[in-house]
Design an enzyme around this catalytic site. Structure first.
Site, PDB file in Angstrom:
ATOM      1  N   ARG A  68       0.935  -1.473   0.312  1.00  0.00           N
ATOM      2  CA  ARG A  68      -0.017  -0.247  -0.054  1.00  0.00           C
ATOM      3  C   ARG A  68       0.990   1.371   0.079  1.00  0.00           C
ATOM      4  NH1 ARG A  68      -4.367  -1.362  -1.989  1.00  0.00           N
ATOM      5  NH2 ARG A  68      -5.887  -2.512  -0.912  1.00  0.00           N
ATOM      6  N   ALA A  80     -10.875  -7.566  -0.471  1.00  0.00           N
ATOM      7  CA  ALA A  80     -12.146  -6.402  -0.558  1.00  0.00           C
ATOM      8  C   ALA A  80     -11.668  -4.863  -1.544  1.00  0.00           C
ATOM      9  CB  ALA A  80     -10.980  -5.317   0.708  1.00  0.00           C
ATOM     10  N   GLU A  97     -14.771 -10.605  -4.997  1.00  0.00           N
ATOM     11  CA  GLU A  97     -13.422  -9.353  -4.764  1.00  0.00           C
ATOM     12  C   GLU A  97     -13.007 -10.818  -3.876  1.00  0.00           C
ATOM     13  OE1 GLU A  97     -12.098  -6.588  -4.997  1.00  0.00           O
ATOM     14  OE2 GLU A  97     -13.382  -6.275  -5.897  1.00  0.00           O
ATOM     15  N   GLU A 101      -9.182 -11.995  -6.006  1.00  0.00           N
ATOM     16  CA  GLU A 101      -8.486 -12.101  -4.415  1.00  0.00           C
ATOM     17  C   GLU A 101      -8.050 -13.125  -4.281  1.00  0.00           C
ATOM     18  OE1 GLU A 101      -8.622  -9.019  -1.679  1.00  0.00           O
ATOM     19  OE2 GLU A 101      -8.854  -6.980  -3.523  1.00  0.00           O
TER      20      GLU A 101
END
Length: 208
Positions: A68, A80, A97, A101
Site C-alpha cells: 500500500r 476487499a 472480490e 483475490e
C-alpha cells in the site's frame, strides 16, 4: 443504554470539486454552522467499498498481503474492493472480490458490520461481510495487476488476527474491524444473529 447514529445534513451554500481522479475525488463544501456562521469542509468523495471476512471450518480467516503505497507498508488485509458501479449490489461485489483475490466462494453470507473508515475527511462507506462455508472457486484463477500482481494469500486463526490487532502488528481497517466484530459475534449472540447479506445499507442504497 443503546445508542445509534442518526442522519443529519447541515445546509450547503456552495460546492466545488477541485480534483477528480479515476475512482475518487476531492470536494469543497461551504457549510452553514449551527450558530449561522459558514465554514469550508474539504473531503474525499468515494464510491464505497466492500470487504469479506471469510471464515473456514477450522476457524481460520482468509487474508491477503499487498503493498500500500500511501503508507509505505505491505499490509495483511481481508479481501476487499470498490463498488465500481453506482447502485451496485454490495453482496455481488463482495462475492466478486473474494473470487478475484482469494479464488474462494462461500455458501453462507451475512453482514458483519458497516463502517465509515474516516468520516472527518471522506464520505467512504464500507460494508464488511462474514462469509462461511467456503471452498475453492471453479474456473481459472483471476490474474491481478499492479499491487495485486504479487499478492500473498494465507489462512490465519481468527484469535491470532485479534491478537495481532491488539498488539499493534496489524493495521488495515477492514481486517481490524472485521476480526474484532467476528470475535464479538462469535462470543455473543452468535453468527446466526447477524443481519442478512442483503440488509438495507442507507449509506450506499442498492438494488436487491
Amino acid at each position: 443504554m443503546r445508542i445509534t447514529d442518526t442522519p443529519e445534513e447541515w445546509r450547503v451554500t456552495a460546492t466545488e470539486t477541485p480534483f477528480t481522479g479515476h475512482k475518487t475525488g476531492v470536494r469543497t463544501d461551504e457549510v452553514v454552522m449551527p450558530d449561522g456562521s459558514r465554514s469550508s469542509r474539504d473531503y474525499q468523495t468515494h464510491p464505497g467499498s466492500v470487504a469479506v471476512l471469510a471464515l473456514d471450518g477450522e476457524g481460520r480467516v482468509v487474508v491477503v498481503r499487498q503493498y500500500r503505497h500511501p503508507v509505505r507498508q505491505r499490509l495483511w488485509e481481508i479481501p476487499a474492493g470498490l463498488l465500481d458501479v453506482p447502485g451496485e449490489n454490495p453482496l455481488h461485489a463482495a462475492q466478486r472480490e473474494l473470487y478475484e483475490e482469494a479464488h474462494v466462494k462461500a455458501d453462507d453470507w451475512r453482514v458483519l458490520t458497516d463502517v465509515y473508515p474516516s468520516p472527518g475527511g471522506s464520505d467512504e462507506a464500507v460494508r464488511i461481510f462474514l462469509a462461511r462455508g467456503i471452498s475453492e472457486a471453479e474456473g481459472e484463477r483471476y490474474e491481478g495487476d499492479h499491487e495485486e500482481a504479487d499478492m500473498e494469500l494465507a489462512r490465519v486463526p481468527l484469535d491470532d488476527l485479534v491478537a495481532g490487532v491488539l498488539a499493534g502488528e496489524l493495521h488495515n481497517t477492514c481486517l481490524a474491524v472485521g476480526a474484532l466484530a467476528a470475535l464479538a459475534a462469535r462470543t455473543g449472540a452468535g453468527f446466526e444473529a447477524l443481519r442478512p447479506a442483503n440488509a438495507p445499507w442507507p449509506a450506499r442504497p442498492f438494488e436487491a
